[in-house]
Design a protein around this motif. Structure first.
Motif, PDB file in Angstrom:
ATOM      1  N   MET A   1     -17.587 -37.399  -5.983  1.00 58.86           N
ATOM      2  CA  MET A   1     -17.531 -35.950  -6.143  1.00 58.86           C
ATOM      3  C   MET A   1     -18.599 -35.256  -5.299  1.00 58.86           C
ATOM      4  O   MET A   1     -18.386 -34.150  -4.845  1.00 58.86           O
ATOM      5  N   ASN A   2     -19.736 -35.918  -5.071  1.00 60.05           N
ATOM      6  CA  ASN A   2     -20.789 -35.297  -4.264  1.00 60.05           C
ATOM      7  C   ASN A   2     -20.320 -35.039  -2.837  1.00 60.05           C
ATOM      8  O   ASN A   2     -20.616 -33.995  -2.263  1.00 60.05           O
ATOM      9  N   GLU A   3     -19.569 -35.998  -2.266  1.00 66.40           N
ATOM     10  CA  GLU A   3     -19.050 -35.824  -0.913  1.00 66.40           C
ATOM     11  C   GLU A   3     -18.043 -34.678  -0.889  1.00 66.40           C
ATOM     12  O   GLU A   3     -18.043 -33.858   0.026  1.00 66.40           O
ATOM     13  N   GLU A   4     -17.177 -34.605  -1.879  1.00 71.08           N
ATOM     14  CA  GLU A   4     -16.197 -33.522  -1.952  1.00 71.08           C
ATOM     15  C   GLU A   4     -16.882 -32.171  -2.086  1.00 71.08           C
ATOM     16  O   GLU A   4     -16.463 -31.197  -1.469  1.00 71.08           O
ATOM     17  N   LEU A   5     -17.933 -32.110  -2.879  1.00 67.95           N
ATOM     18  CA  LEU A   5     -18.672 -30.858  -3.055  1.00 67.95           C
ATOM     19  C   LEU A   5     -19.326 -30.435  -1.741  1.00 67.95           C
ATOM     20  O   LEU A   5     -19.299 -29.257  -1.382  1.00 67.95           O
ATOM     21  N   ARG A   6     -19.881 -31.386  -1.004  1.00 68.03           N
ATOM     22  CA  ARG A   6     -20.488 -31.076   0.299  1.00 68.03           C
ATOM     23  C   ARG A   6     -19.421 -30.516   1.253  1.00 68.03           C
ATOM     24  O   ARG A   6     -19.642 -29.528   1.947  1.00 68.03           O
ATOM     25  N   ILE A   7     -18.252 -31.141   1.266  1.00 69.64           N
ATOM     26  CA  ILE A   7     -17.152 -30.673   2.117  1.00 69.64           C
ATOM     27  C   ILE A   7     -16.709 -29.276   1.691  1.00 69.64           C
ATOM     28  O   ILE A   7     -16.466 -28.409   2.531  1.00 69.64           O
ATOM     29  N   ALA A   8     -16.621 -29.056   0.382  1.00 70.46           N
ATOM     30  CA  ALA A   8     -16.222 -27.733  -0.122  1.00 70.46           C
ATOM     31  C   ALA A   8     -17.218 -26.665   0.312  1.00 70.46           C
ATOM     32  O   ALA A   8     -16.821 -25.555   0.691  1.00 70.46           O
ATOM     33  N   GLU A   9     -18.492 -26.974   0.283  1.00 73.09           N
ATOM     34  CA  GLU A   9     -19.507 -26.007   0.710  1.00 73.09           C
ATOM     35  C   GLU A   9     -19.393 -25.720   2.204  1.00 73.09           C
ATOM     36  O   GLU A   9     -19.561 -24.576   2.638  1.00 73.09           O
ATOM     37  N   GLU A  10     -19.086 -26.752   3.018  1.00 72.77           N
ATOM     38  CA  GLU A  10     -18.866 -26.537   4.450  1.00 72.77           C
ATOM     39  C   GLU A  10     -17.653 -25.646   4.682  1.00 72.77           C
ATOM     40  O   GLU A  10     -17.676 -24.731   5.507  1.00 72.77           O
ATOM     41  N   MET A  11     -16.572 -25.940   3.949  1.00 70.50           N
ATOM     42  CA  MET A  11     -15.360 -25.128   4.090  1.00 70.50           C
ATOM     43  C   MET A  11     -15.614 -23.691   3.671  1.00 70.50           C
ATOM     44  O   MET A  11     -15.086 -22.758   4.277  1.00 70.50           O
ATOM     45  N   GLN A  12     -16.416 -23.505   2.648  1.00 73.52           N
ATOM     46  CA  GLN A  12     -16.754 -22.155   2.190  1.00 73.52           C
ATOM     47  C   GLN A  12     -17.402 -21.369   3.328  1.00 73.52           C
ATOM     48  O   GLN A  12     -17.068 -20.211   3.554  1.00 73.52           O
ATOM     49  N   ARG A  13     -18.305 -22.014   4.045  1.00 76.06           N
ATOM     50  CA  ARG A  13     -18.973 -21.340   5.178  1.00 76.06           C
ATOM     51  C   ARG A  13     -17.986 -21.059   6.312  1.00 76.06           C
ATOM     52  O   ARG A  13     -17.978 -19.981   6.883  1.00 76.06           O
ATOM     53  N   VAL A  14     -17.159 -22.039   6.646  1.00 73.52           N
ATOM     54  CA  VAL A  14     -16.213 -21.883   7.751  1.00 73.52           C
ATOM     55  C   VAL A  14     -15.208 -20.781   7.454  1.00 73.52           C
ATOM     56  O   VAL A  14     -14.901 -19.944   8.313  1.00 73.52           O
TER      57      VAL A  14
ATOM     58  N   GLN B   1      -9.801 -39.074   0.854  1.00 73.52           N
ATOM     59  CA  GLN B   1      -9.637 -40.500   1.104  1.00 73.52           C
ATOM     60  C   GLN B   1     -10.875 -41.079   1.764  1.00 73.52           C
ATOM     61  O   GLN B   1     -11.750 -40.351   2.232  1.00 73.52           O
ATOM     62  N   GLN B   2     -10.921 -42.387   1.845  1.00 77.88           N
ATOM     63  CA  GLN B   2     -12.060 -43.088   2.460  1.00 77.88           C
ATOM     64  C   GLN B   2     -12.305 -42.648   3.901  1.00 77.88           C
ATOM     65  O   GLN B   2     -13.441 -42.567   4.337  1.00 77.88           O
ATOM     66  N   ASP B   3     -11.214 -42.372   4.636  1.00 79.69           N
ATOM     67  CA  ASP B   3     -11.360 -41.999   6.043  1.00 79.69           C
ATOM     68  C   ASP B   3     -11.718 -40.518   6.243  1.00 79.69           C
ATOM     69  O   ASP B   3     -11.802 -40.041   7.364  1.00 79.69           O
ATOM     70  N   GLY B   4     -11.909 -39.772   5.157  1.00 84.11           N
ATOM     71  CA  GLY B   4     -12.289 -38.364   5.247  1.00 84.11           C
ATOM     72  C   GLY B   4     -11.126 -37.390   5.212  1.00 84.11           C
ATOM     73  O   GLY B   4     -11.321 -36.186   5.169  1.00 84.11           O
ATOM     74  N   ALA B   5      -9.900 -37.914   5.253  1.00 79.97           N
ATOM     75  CA  ALA B   5      -8.720 -37.041   5.191  1.00 79.97           C
ATOM     76  C   ALA B   5      -8.448 -36.654   3.741  1.00 79.97           C
ATOM     77  O   ALA B   5      -8.848 -37.352   2.815  1.00 79.97           O
ATOM     78  N   ALA B   6      -7.781 -35.539   3.579  1.00 77.92           N
ATOM     79  CA  ALA B   6      -7.407 -35.060   2.248  1.00 77.92           C
ATOM     80  C   ALA B   6      -6.098 -34.288   2.385  1.00 77.92           C
ATOM     81  O   ALA B   6      -5.668 -33.949   3.489  1.00 77.92           O
ATOM     82  N   ILE B   7      -5.482 -34.012   1.262  1.00 80.53           N
ATOM     83  CA  ILE B   7      -4.291 -33.164   1.259  1.00 80.53           C
ATOM     84  C   ILE B   7      -4.772 -31.727   1.228  1.00 80.53           C
ATOM     85  O   ILE B   7      -5.454 -31.305   0.289  1.00 80.53           O
ATOM     86  N   ASN B   8      -4.448 -30.994   2.269  1.00 75.22           N
ATOM     87  CA  ASN B   8      -4.866 -29.596   2.425  1.00 75.22           C
ATOM     88  C   ASN B   8      -3.644 -28.703   2.310  1.00 75.22           C
ATOM     89  O   ASN B   8      -2.586 -29.021   2.848  1.00 75.22           O
ATOM     90  N   LYS B   9      -3.816 -27.579   1.626  1.00 72.59           N
ATOM     91  CA  LYS B   9      -2.718 -26.622   1.489  1.00 72.59           C
ATOM     92  C   LYS B   9      -3.258 -25.209   1.647  1.00 72.59           C
ATOM     93  O   LYS B   9      -4.387 -24.920   1.251  1.00 72.59           O
TER      94      LYS B   9
ATOM     95  N   GLU C   1       0.723 -27.262   4.937  1.00 69.48           N
ATOM     96  CA  GLU C   1       0.221 -28.478   4.293  1.00 69.48           C
ATOM     97  C   GLU C   1      -0.138 -29.472   5.389  1.00 69.48           C
ATOM     98  O   GLU C   1       0.572 -29.573   6.392  1.00 69.48           O
ATOM     99  N   SER C   2      -1.228 -30.207   5.181  1.00 67.94           N
ATOM    100  CA  SER C   2      -1.597 -31.225   6.158  1.00 67.94           C
ATOM    101  C   SER C   2      -2.378 -32.344   5.479  1.00 67.94           C
ATOM    102  O   SER C   2      -2.920 -32.172   4.392  1.00 67.94           O
ATOM    103  N   LEU C   3      -2.424 -33.472   6.156  1.00 67.50           N
ATOM    104  CA  LEU C   3      -3.257 -34.597   5.757  1.00 67.50           C
ATOM    105  C   LEU C   3      -4.238 -34.809   6.895  1.00 67.50           C
ATOM    106  O   LEU C   3      -3.864 -35.321   7.961  1.00 67.50           O
ATOM    107  N   GLU C   4      -5.459 -34.353   6.687  1.00 67.46           N
ATOM    108  CA  GLU C   4      -6.507 -34.404   7.706  1.00 67.46           C
ATOM    109  C   GLU C   4      -7.834 -34.078   7.024  1.00 67.46           C
ATOM    110  O   GLU C   4      -7.861 -33.684   5.857  1.00 67.46           O
TER     111      GLU C   4
END
Length: 127
Positions: free
Chosen positions: A1-14, A57-65, A107-110
């Motif tokens: 969850m920590n990695e997901e939270l870090r990604i969410a914070e980056e996305m928030q800025r972008v 996922q392990q490779d950093g991809a996720a389901i994005n919508k 929708e994407s997987l990336e």
């Protein structure tokens, strides 16, 4: 969850959007203002664009919508801006047309950050 939270914070800025975690997904809320002219009348709307990612996922991809609303005259510029970025293999977009508003679902997987960068660039083209 920590990695997901870090990604969410980056996305928030972008995206320059707020986010919350609910129902197993990170949801981002970005408001877009639409101005529609019908004859001599002018209508202003504020609509929320819904953006989310889940299942990192392990490779950093996720389901994005993303679901967003555009004016018909914005669609071409928005799509052209999206094309400036490489698309993942798993990518789908659908348009729902109305005479005055177009609903776009993507929708994407990336990696979520790549998804957010593409959306942010496209939104900045029409703002």
């Amino acid at each position: 969850m920590n990695e997901e939270l870090r990604i969410a914070e980056e996305m928030q800025r972008v995206l320059n959007a707020t986010f919350e975690f609910r129902e197993g997904k990170f949801h981002f809320n970005k408001t877009k203002q639409l101005e529609i002219f019908l004859g001599t009348s002018r209508f202003l709307f504020k609509l929320d664009c819904e953006i989310s990612f889940e299942h990192l996922q392990q490779d950093g991809a996720a389901i994005n919508k993303a679901t967003m609303y555009l004016l018909p005259e914005e669609v071409l510029a928005f799509v052209e801006a999206l094309r400036k970025f490489p698309f993942p293999i798993a990518f789908r977009q659908r348009f729902y047309l109305n005479p005055h508003i177009v609903e776009l679902s993507i929708e994407s997987l990336e990696p979520p950050k790549a998804f957010a960068q593409r959306l942010s660039a496209a939104l900045s083209e029409i703002d």
